[in-house]
Write an enzyme that holds these catalytic residues in place. Structure first.
Site, PDB file in Angstrom:
ATOM      1  N   LEU A   1       0.825  -1.136  -0.057  1.00  0.00           N
ATOM      2  CA  LEU A   1       0.247  -0.138   0.042  1.00  0.00           C
ATOM      3  C   LEU A   1       0.884   1.152   0.031  1.00  0.00           C
ATOM      4  CD1 LEU A   1      -3.181   0.858   0.788  1.00  0.00           C
ATOM      5  CD2 LEU A   1      -2.226   1.242   3.162  1.00  0.00           C
ATOM      6  N   CYS A   2       0.328   2.405  -0.879  1.00  0.00           N
ATOM      7  CA  CYS A   2       0.952   3.585  -0.799  1.00  0.00           C
ATOM      8  C   CYS A   2      -0.079   4.690  -0.621  1.00  0.00           C
ATOM      9  CB  CYS A   2       2.302   3.862  -1.843  1.00  0.00           C
ATOM     10  SG  CYS A   2       1.374   3.985  -3.505  1.00  0.00           S
ATOM     11  N   HIS A   3       0.247   5.827  -1.321  1.00  0.00           N
ATOM     12  CA  HIS A   3      -1.026   6.779  -1.252  1.00  0.00           C
ATOM     13  C   HIS A   3      -1.731   6.541  -2.300  1.00  0.00           C
ATOM     14  CE1 HIS A   3      -2.153  11.725  -1.371  1.00  0.00           C
ATOM     15  NE2 HIS A   3      -3.023  10.575  -0.926  1.00  0.00           N
TER      16      HIS A   3
ATOM     17  N   ILE B   1      -4.273   4.119  -0.098  1.00  0.00           N
ATOM     18  CA  ILE B   1      -4.917   4.606   1.146  1.00  0.00           C
ATOM     19  C   ILE B   1      -5.837   5.579   0.796  1.00  0.00           C
ATOM     20  CG2 ILE B   1      -3.418   6.330   2.107  1.00  0.00           C
ATOM     21  CD1 ILE B   1      -3.778   5.119   4.780  1.00  0.00           C
TER      22      ILE B   1
END
Length: 101
Positions: free
Chosen positions: A58-60, A87
């Site tokens: 997961l990242c932005h 996210i």
């Protein structure tokens, strides 16, 4: 993997680990748990991860996590998936209590 697919796996208590590759300040502002290794430290720290586990990265928005997934696959990880939308998608589609930025 979509955020809905991740939520379903988590709800079913399936064996999946979340790996968040955002920077420290981003992780501190908003996260959904899991292991935190910023992409900027990734090549030095990826050995902390068990290649036998199932990983949801997961990242932005999904770009940095896609880079991490590609890197991990090159290192022999087989069960690693990018969380599309990151996210941001989690906040808008699954849990609006997770802050957006």
């Amino acid at each position: 993997m979509t955020v809905h697919e991740l939520k379903e796996k988590l709800d079913k208590k399936e064996s999946i680990e979340i790996l968040d590759v955002r920077e420290k300040d981003e992780f501190q502002f908003a996260n959904i748990g899991g292991i935190h290794i910023p992409l900027s430290e990734f090549s030095l720290r990826f050995q902390e991860l068990d290649p036998e586990k199932n990983w949801a990265v997961l990242c932005h928005h999904g770009m940095r996590s896609a880079q991490a997934v590609s890197f991990l696959r090159q290192q022999g990880f087989k069960n690693v998936q990018n969380i599309s939308g990151g996210i941001e998608a989690w906040s808008t589609q699954v849990d609006p209590k997770v802050p957006r930025y």
